[in-house]
Design a protein around this motif. Structure first.
Motif, PDB file in Angstrom:
ATOM      1  N   SER A 189       6.133  -2.913  -1.274  1.00 16.48           N
ATOM      2  CA  SER A 189       6.455  -2.685   0.132  1.00 16.48           C
ATOM      3  C   SER A 189       6.939  -3.988   0.775  1.00 16.48           C
ATOM      4  O   SER A 189       7.877  -3.986   1.580  1.00 16.48           O
ATOM      5  N   LYS A 190       6.322  -5.076   0.390  1.00 19.70           N
ATOM      6  CA  LYS A 190       6.711  -6.393   0.911  1.00 19.70           C
ATOM      7  C   LYS A 190       8.105  -6.776   0.430  1.00 19.70           C
ATOM      8  O   LYS A 190       8.917  -7.289   1.202  1.00 19.70           O
ATOM      9  N   GLY A 191       8.399  -6.527  -0.847  1.00 22.33           N
ATOM     10  CA  GLY A 191       9.701  -6.903  -1.388  1.00 22.33           C
ATOM     11  C   GLY A 191       9.970  -8.388  -1.212  1.00 22.33           C
ATOM     12  O   GLY A 191       9.113  -9.224  -1.483  1.00 22.33           O
ATOM     13  N   ASP A 192      11.151  -8.720  -0.695  1.00 21.98           N
ATOM     14  CA  ASP A 192      11.485 -10.131  -0.488  1.00 21.98           C
ATOM     15  C   ASP A 192      11.476 -10.492   0.991  1.00 21.98           C
ATOM     16  O   ASP A 192      12.087 -11.467   1.410  1.00 21.98           O
ATOM     17  N   GLN A 193      10.747  -9.718   1.784  1.00 18.81           N
ATOM     18  CA  GLN A 193      10.741  -9.907   3.235  1.00 18.81           C
ATOM     19  C   GLN A 193       9.840 -11.056   3.675  1.00 18.81           C
ATOM     20  O   GLN A 193       8.804 -11.329   3.070  1.00 18.81           O
ATOM     21  N   GLY A 194      10.227 -11.693   4.756  1.00 20.62           N
ATOM     22  CA  GLY A 194       9.430 -12.744   5.358  1.00 20.62           C
ATOM     23  C   GLY A 194       8.385 -12.159   6.290  1.00 20.62           C
ATOM     24  O   GLY A 194       8.355 -10.947   6.534  1.00 20.62           O
ATOM     25  N   PRO A 195       7.497 -13.008   6.859  1.00 16.06           N
ATOM     26  CA  PRO A 195       6.426 -12.524   7.736  1.00 16.06           C
ATOM     27  C   PRO A 195       6.936 -11.818   8.986  1.00 16.06           C
ATOM     28  O   PRO A 195       6.213 -11.003   9.571  1.00 16.06           O
ATOM     29  N   ASP A 196       8.146 -12.129   9.430  1.00 17.94           N
ATOM     30  CA  ASP A 196       8.707 -11.468  10.607  1.00 17.94           C
ATOM     31  C   ASP A 196       9.147 -10.042  10.297  1.00 17.94           C
ATOM     32  O   ASP A 196       9.393  -9.255  11.215  1.00 17.94           O
ATOM     33  N   GLU A 197       9.233  -9.717   9.004  1.00 15.95           N
ATOM     34  CA  GLU A 197       9.671  -8.393   8.590  1.00 15.95           C
ATOM     35  C   GLU A 197       8.553  -7.560   7.951  1.00 15.95           C
ATOM     36  O   GLU A 197       8.602  -6.336   7.945  1.00 15.95           O
ATOM     37  N   PRO A 201      -0.946  -5.014   5.557  1.00 17.37           N
ATOM     38  CA  PRO A 201      -1.553  -3.949   6.356  1.00 17.37           C
ATOM     39  C   PRO A 201      -2.945  -4.319   6.874  1.00 17.37           C
ATOM     40  O   PRO A 201      -3.353  -3.857   7.940  1.00 17.37           O
ATOM     41  N   SER A 202      -3.681  -5.133   6.102  1.00 16.81           N
ATOM     42  CA  SER A 202      -5.004  -5.568   6.524  1.00 16.81           C
ATOM     43  C   SER A 202      -4.869  -6.757   7.478  1.00 16.81           C
ATOM     44  O   SER A 202      -4.652  -7.900   7.058  1.00 16.81           O
ATOM     45  N   LYS A 203      -4.988  -6.494   8.764  1.00 18.80           N
ATOM     46  CA  LYS A 203      -4.784  -7.546   9.766  1.00 18.80           C
ATOM     47  C   LYS A 203      -5.747  -8.726   9.634  1.00 18.80           C
ATOM     48  O   LYS A 203      -5.356  -9.865   9.906  1.00 18.80           O
ATOM     49  N   PRO A 204      -7.008  -8.515   9.202  1.00 18.78           N
ATOM     50  CA  PRO A 204      -7.898  -9.671   9.035  1.00 18.78           C
ATOM     51  C   PRO A 204      -7.364 -10.713   8.042  1.00 18.78           C
ATOM     52  O   PRO A 204      -7.817 -11.854   8.059  1.00 18.78           O
ATOM     53  N   TYR A 205      -6.406 -10.311   7.182  1.00 16.08           N
ATOM     54  CA  TYR A 205      -5.870 -11.265   6.206  1.00 16.08           C
ATOM     55  C   TYR A 205      -4.686 -12.062   6.767  1.00 16.08           C
ATOM     56  O   TYR A 205      -4.194 -12.963   6.106  1.00 16.08           O
ATOM     57  N   TRP A 206      -4.255 -11.741   7.958  1.00 16.77           N
ATOM     58  CA  TRP A 206      -3.082 -12.414   8.514  1.00 16.77           C
ATOM     59  C   TRP A 206      -3.257 -13.927   8.613  1.00 16.77           C
ATOM     60  O   TRP A 206      -2.316 -14.685   8.381  1.00 16.77           O
ATOM     61  N   LYS A 229       9.291 -18.336  12.150  1.00 13.79           N
ATOM     62  CA  LYS A 229       8.407 -19.338  12.752  1.00 13.79           C
ATOM     63  C   LYS A 229       7.598 -18.735  13.894  1.00 13.79           C
ATOM     64  O   LYS A 229       6.391 -18.992  14.020  1.00 13.79           O
ATOM     65  N   THR A 230       8.236 -17.907  14.709  1.00 19.57           N
ATOM     66  CA  THR A 230       7.537 -17.271  15.825  1.00 19.57           C
ATOM     67  C   THR A 230       6.420 -16.366  15.321  1.00 19.57           C
ATOM     68  O   THR A 230       5.288 -16.394  15.837  1.00 19.57           O
ATOM     69  N   THR A 231       6.727 -15.556  14.293  1.00 21.54           N
ATOM     70  CA  THR A 231       5.721 -14.644  13.754  1.00 21.54           C
ATOM     71  C   THR A 231       4.576 -15.403  13.096  1.00 21.54           C
ATOM     72  O   THR A 231       3.404 -15.036  13.248  1.00 21.54           O
ATOM     73  N   LEU A 236      -1.013 -17.187  12.926  1.00 28.60           N
ATOM     74  CA  LEU A 236      -1.998 -18.266  12.911  1.00 28.60           C
ATOM     75  C   LEU A 236      -2.923 -18.165  14.128  1.00 28.60           C
ATOM     76  O   LEU A 236      -4.061 -18.650  14.099  1.00 28.60           O
ATOM     77  N   GLY A 237      -2.426 -17.505  15.166  1.00 27.79           N
ATOM     78  CA  GLY A 237      -3.247 -17.291  16.355  1.00 27.79           C
ATOM     79  C   GLY A 237      -4.397 -16.324  16.115  1.00 27.79           C
ATOM     80  O   GLY A 237      -5.311 -16.242  16.944  1.00 27.79           O
ATOM     81  N   THR A 238      -4.360 -15.601  14.987  1.00 27.61           N
ATOM     82  CA  THR A 238      -5.472 -14.686  14.672  1.00 27.61           C
ATOM     83  C   THR A 238      -6.612 -15.399  13.955  1.00 27.61           C
ATOM     84  O   THR A 238      -7.659 -14.782  13.707  1.00 27.61           O
ATOM     85  N   CYS A 239      -6.399 -16.663  13.606  1.00 32.18           N
ATOM     86  CA  CYS A 239      -7.450 -17.408  12.892  1.00 32.18           C
ATOM     87  C   CYS A 239      -8.636 -17.652  13.813  1.00 32.18           C
ATOM     88  O   CYS A 239      -8.458 -17.945  15.006  1.00 32.18           O
ATOM     89  N   PRO A 240      -9.848 -17.564  13.288  1.00 29.92           N
ATOM     90  CA  PRO A 240     -11.042 -17.840  14.107  1.00 29.92           C
ATOM     91  C   PRO A 240     -10.980 -19.265  14.660  1.00 29.92           C
ATOM     92  O   PRO A 240     -10.530 -20.184  13.994  1.00 29.92           O
ATOM     93  N   SER A 241     -11.420 -19.420  15.862  1.00 29.98           N
ATOM     94  CA  SER A 241     -11.394 -20.754  16.487  1.00 29.98           C
ATOM     95  C   SER A 241     -12.627 -21.551  16.074  1.00 29.98           C
ATOM     96  O   SER A 241     -13.594 -21.000  15.559  1.00 29.98           O
TER      97      SER A 241
END
Length: 241
Positions: A189-197, A201-206, A229-231, A236-241
Motif C-alpha cells: 500500500s505504501k509503495g514508493d510514496q513519501g510521508p505526504d502521500e 494506518p497505526s497513528k501511534p507509530y507516526w 517536510k510539512t507532513t 513529529l508533533g505526535t511524539c510524546p513531549s
C-alpha cells in the motif's frame, strides 16, 4: 571527510564486521531477489531515550524527536527528480551474508520473537507484529521487508547520482532505521510514496516513522519536498513531549 561519506563509511564498516564473522556480501546486481517488490530508517537513540519518547521497537538507530527536528531543518528542500533510468536492479538486495542467510532473513529474525530457521536460513516459525497496522503474523511469507525510504523515492531525491556499491549499501542497511519487517499488505500500500502521500494506518507509530524517515534522509543527504517536510513536521508533533 563530509558527513555523508562518514555515515556511508560507517555503514560499510558494519558490513565488514559481518564478513569477519563469516558473512560475505555479494555484489552481483543480477542476483535473484526475495519478494517485497513494490509498485512503480544520524545519532542512535535507544527506545524510550527521552522518557516519554515513543518506543522504537527493534528498529535500529532511531534519533530522538528533538534530533529529528534538527536534522529535518537541515535537509535540502527540492522537488522530486526524474525517474529516468531507475530500476530496482540498481539497488541490489537482498545481500548474501553467509551461511545461506541474507538481509531479508536477518531482519525477519531481528523483528520477530521465537524465530526458528531451516537449514537454508529461512524463517519457518516465529511471531511478528507489523507496526504499520498492528497486525500479528506467524507465517514469514505474510511479511515484506520495507525500505523506510523506498528505493524509488531515494532515486528521485539524490540516489540517481550514487555508485551501484553505495546503492547496495543503502538497500541493505542494517545499521540505520531503513529496514523493517511489516505486513505485505501495508508495504505494498505504501509503495514508493513519501510521508505526504502515505502514513502508517497505526497513528501511534507516526512518531517513530517520522524520526526514522528523517534519519535515513539525513544520513544519506537525500532531499525532501515541501509537502514531505510539512507532513514530517506534523508527524513529529505526535511524539510524546
Amino acid at each position: 571527510m563530509g558527513r555523508q561519506q562518514w555515515w556511508w563509511g560507517r555503514g560499510l564498516a558494519a558490513v565488514a564486521v559481518l564478513a569477519v564473522a563469516g558473512c560475505t556480501a555479494i555484489d552481483d546486481p543480477a542476483a535473484p531477489e526475495a519478494s517485497d517488490a513494490k509498485p512503480s530508517l544520524s545519532a542512535s537513540a535507544s527506545a524510550g531515550a527521552e522518557g516519554g519518547e515513543a518506543d522504537t521497537g527493534t528498529l535500529p538507530g532511531v534519533p530522538s524527536a528533538e534530533q529529528a527536528r534538527t536534522e529535518l531543518a537541515e535537509l535540502k528542500v527540492a522537488p522530486h527528480g526524474s525517474m529516468s533510468g531507475y530500476s530496482r536492479a540498481k539497488f541490489p538486495h537482498w545481500a548474501e551474508l553467509g551461511e545461506d542467510c541474507n538481509t531479508r532473513e536477518t531482519v525477519l529474525e531481528r523483528d520477530g520473537t521465537g524465530v526458528t530457521r531451516d537449514d537454508e536460513c529461512r524463517a519457518v516459525s516465529g511471531r511478528w507484529t507489523s507496526v504499520y497496522d498492528d497486525k500479528t503474523f506467524t507465517d514469514a511469507s505474510d511479511l515484506d521487508i520495507d525500505h523506510m525510504v523506498p528505493l524509488a523515492n531515494a532515486w528521485r531525491s539524490g540516489a540517481n547520482t550514487w555508485t551501484q556499491v553505495k546503492r547496495k549499501a543503502f538497500a541493505n542497511d542494517l545499521t540505520h532505521p531503513q529496514l523493517l519487517a511489516v505486513s505485505a499488505a501495508s508495504n505494498r500500500s505504501k509503495g514508493d510514496q513519501g510521508p505526504d502521500e502515505w502514513q502508517p494506518p497505526s497513528k501511534p507509530y507516526w512518531c517513530t516513522y517520522a524520526r526514522a524517515w528523517v534519519s535515513v534522509k539525513s544520513t544519506y543527504e537525500l532531499s525532501v519536498t515541501e509537502n514531505e517536510k510539512t507532513t514530517l513536521t506534523d508527524m513529529l508533533g505526535t511524539c510524546p513531549s
